[in-house]
Design an enzyme around this catalytic site. Sequence first.
Site, PDB file in Angstrom:
ATOM      1  N   ARG A 295      59.400 -62.869 -20.734  1.00  0.00           N
ATOM      2  CA  ARG A 295      58.966 -62.854 -22.146  1.00  0.00           C
ATOM      3  C   ARG A 295      59.786 -63.848 -22.974  1.00  0.00           C
ATOM      4  O   ARG A 295      59.298 -64.893 -23.391  1.00  0.00           O
ATOM      5  CB  ARG A 295      59.095 -61.429 -22.718  1.00  0.00           C
TER       6      ARG A 295
ATOM      7  N   HIS B  50      72.321 -58.841 -26.414  1.00  0.00           N
ATOM      8  CA  HIS B  50      71.411 -59.935 -26.038  1.00  0.00           C
ATOM      9  C   HIS B  50      72.097 -61.233 -26.451  1.00  0.00           C
ATOM     10  O   HIS B  50      72.122 -61.585 -27.622  1.00  0.00           O
ATOM     11  CB  HIS B  50      70.076 -59.745 -26.777  1.00  0.00           C
TER      12      HIS B  50
ATOM     13  N   HIS C 240      73.207 -65.366 -26.138  1.00  0.00           N
ATOM     14  CA  HIS C 240      72.804 -66.735 -25.788  1.00  0.00           C
ATOM     15  C   HIS C 240      74.061 -67.549 -25.510  1.00  0.00           C
ATOM     16  O   HIS C 240      75.110 -67.311 -26.108  1.00  0.00           O
ATOM     17  CB  HIS C 240      72.007 -67.364 -26.930  1.00  0.00           C
TER      18      HIS C 240
ATOM     19  N   CYS D  87      65.069 -70.264 -28.657  1.00  0.00           N
ATOM     20  CA  CYS D  87      64.383 -69.585 -29.743  1.00  0.00           C
ATOM     21  C   CYS D  87      63.643 -70.608 -30.590  1.00  0.00           C
ATOM     22  O   CYS D  87      64.262 -71.488 -31.169  1.00  0.00           O
ATOM     23  CB  CYS D  87      65.363 -68.789 -30.611  1.00  0.00           C
TER      24      CYS D  87
HETATM   25 MG    MG Z   1      66.919 -64.569 -26.335  1.00  0.00          MG
END
Ligand code: MG
Length: 303
Positions: free
Chosen positions: A16, A211, A213, A244
């Site tokens: 996703r 989450h 990065h 993103c």
């Molecule tokens: Mg992400």
Amino acid sequence: MSLLPSKVRVVEVGPRDGLQNQSIQVPTATKLAWIGRLARAGLREIEVTSFVRPDRIPQLADAVEVAAALPEIEGTLYSALVPNQRGLKSARSAGIDRIALFTAASETFCQKNINASIAESIERFRVLLHSVPDEKLWVRAYVSTCFGCPYEGVISPDAVVAVCRDLLALGIDELAISDTIGVATPADIDRVLDALSTLPTLDVPKQVALHLHDTRGTALVNVYAALERGISIFDAAAGGLGGCPYAPGASGNLATEDLIYLLDGLGIETGVDLAALTESSLWFERELGTPLPGRVLGAARGS
Ligand code: MG
């Protein structure tokens, strides 16, 4: 050394979050084959798609087809991002009972990303969840830009706490505290976790996922800092796929192989077979026709 968790839940978000940020259109059959490989490598939680309007994210326009044909692999839990009631309806008819919602700790980011204020996003979720009162849905909420925003800069931990408090009041099961633009350092992880610990309605080790990065190379040191605080749920994308689209300059998600390499070395159980996962990502980057940025993957490839 402080006591680290003995087990970690890894949430694979590549199909996703990773694919939504690739310009390449991946055929449905390839996505399904990839998801099967990820599951067979031992990833037990995979976010497989997003039920967004196809014109907004054409890469995920086959959400219904993907969700309807997911490989049945013992113990694997599949989830999908759901932006609205129509998306929820499609997800439910495709058999998805674990959903993810998306909001932010930054007003500007929220507005630009989902065209709503933070308060409006919470109200949308309330209406959305109210529309399925009798169904047992498992619900995760992404709280993006918890550590910094491409438009507003530094985000106060109080802003993170405020949105999390409202989400918990809706009965959300899990909060994915997200470093959308990859700016956090361990000091920021501590600050945000300290702030979240003040929420009496939140069970931090059970309900908080990170989450991260790796935009500035701090993802793994942030994982370690969070492990020391008892966090045991981490998102990652195979190969480090993603970024993103609404956050200029944000590069990939933490690579799942890099996360597993660290956790294996620390003796923390994940259930993931790193060799099988690496093999899967090498296969997938050949399918994509472009190398993926993960470090462990690079070492395996020899470049
Ligand atoms: Mg992400």
